[in-house]
Design an enzyme around this catalytic site. Sequence first.
Site, short mmCIF file in Angstrom:
data_model
loop_
_atom_site.label_atom_id
_atom_site.label_comp_id
_atom_site.label_asym_id
_atom_site.label_seq_id
_atom_site.Cartn_x
_atom_site.Cartn_y
_atom_site.Cartn_z
N SER A 289 40.78 48.85 46.41
CA SER A 289 40.69 47.46 46.83
C SER A 289 41.56 46.51 46.00
O SER A 289 41.81 45.40 46.40
CB SER A 289 39.24 46.98 46.80
N LYS B 47 36.46 42.62 41.64
CA LYS B 47 37.26 41.77 42.53
C LYS B 47 37.64 40.49 41.80
O LYS B 47 37.09 40.16 40.75
CB LYS B 47 36.45 41.39 43.78
#
Lengths: 202, 202
Positions: free
Chosen positions: B122, B159
């Site tokens: 990701s 993230k």
Amino acid sequence: MKDLTAQQSKVLNCIEESINKTGFPPTRAEICQKLGFKSPNAAESHLRALEKKDIISIAGGSSRGISIKNKKSSSGGSVPVIGLVAAGSATLASENIEREINVDPSLFSKNVDYFLKVKGLSMIEDGIYEDDLVAIHKTTDFKNGDLAVVRTEDDVTLKYIFKENHKLLLKPANKDFDPIHIDLKNESAEVEGIGVGLIRKN
Amino acid sequence: MKDLTAQQSKVLNCIEESINKTGFPPTRAEICQKLGFKSPNAAESHLRALEKKDIISIAGGSSRGISIKNKKSSSGGSVPVIGLVAAGSATLASENIEREINVDPSLFSKNVDYFLKVKGLSMIEDGIYEDDLVAIHKTTDFKNGDLAVVRTEDDVTLKYIFKENHKLLLKPANKDFDPIHIDLKNESAEVEGIGVGLIRKN
DNA sequence: TTTTATACTGTATAAATATATAGTATTTTT
DNA sequence: AAAAATACTATATATTTATACAGTATAAAA
């Protein structure tokens, strides 16, 4: 060195923790308790696996007879950081060393001789950014596709290297950069080392 | 500190020798053998004397349970490596620790509490790859845009974090992944730490 | 496909080990 | 002078501990 399995790493870690905390290695039962095993043989067999892989030694017939092999010297390895610009000439001369950092030599797969501070964006598509420190293992050996520090006639560069007979291809990981083709019949080029890891500071 | 007698010094020395040579402390019997005593109680009483003088500590009910007090702090910065999957629960519990690595604490801008082993792709567009070790500084503070380890109700993820009032945005660096929107009125989410660096092994 | 390695549970036991108790003798401290 | 610490021998034993043996199950290598 053979890789350890996840469980073997946990056991090894458990041993290190015990030695750090109590001053002496754990028993089989203590390993079981810490890691949730219900049979002493679970610990035993992991220990034997670690012994087989030459990570620890087990003194037969004595309690807590576990010792961790090739313990590194306390300070660990101090490794110099070198700017890519300077990497050409006398690479490890003191005037080229920006600083020294302490790293666990076991961190990377091969011995790290120096860190190369990356300039430019030629490898950015493979996650190598400006100012990243690429761990370099000094060697002239390489396989096709290795990340190599190559000294050409007028430059030092970090690229993927491919060799076919007398032709050398230095391939960047950035579509805005062109690959470098070197014909060893006409030009000289030397591999100074290969990249075995990377450290980035945010 | 009280002075040691000649015999007590010999016993202390014997303990140090044993730890240096074998990696673990001696038994009473081994002390007797090395120093020529014929009764295990000879060693025992010397150990109790050393304990009373606060030179060593003796762990009751365990073999070789001798440790020498006020030893130097252990090796530099030993930092645990944790798998992202395990990062949720009891983060630093020993069963989650894959291994420990020694790093120079000055390497990164902030204190590194652990390394997080990255799973998934990701963050790949910003040069964070699978199995990279992201250096995590444990904190609940963050700035918008920081790389954060966030524990949501059913996951732990790495993230970029952005907060506006009660809305949290967790932004990946991969166009194939969708950003995660969390409304803190309805869902809970906690920042476990922020990324301050990265180590990659090739 | 067979073997080998991994990853355990469960049980058992010989050997290792800590530790208590009973003494003797000398030295040091109070 | 008495008490306490030192410095042991000698014996005993409950507990700790290593370690073997018998299984089960799964994954990886040959």
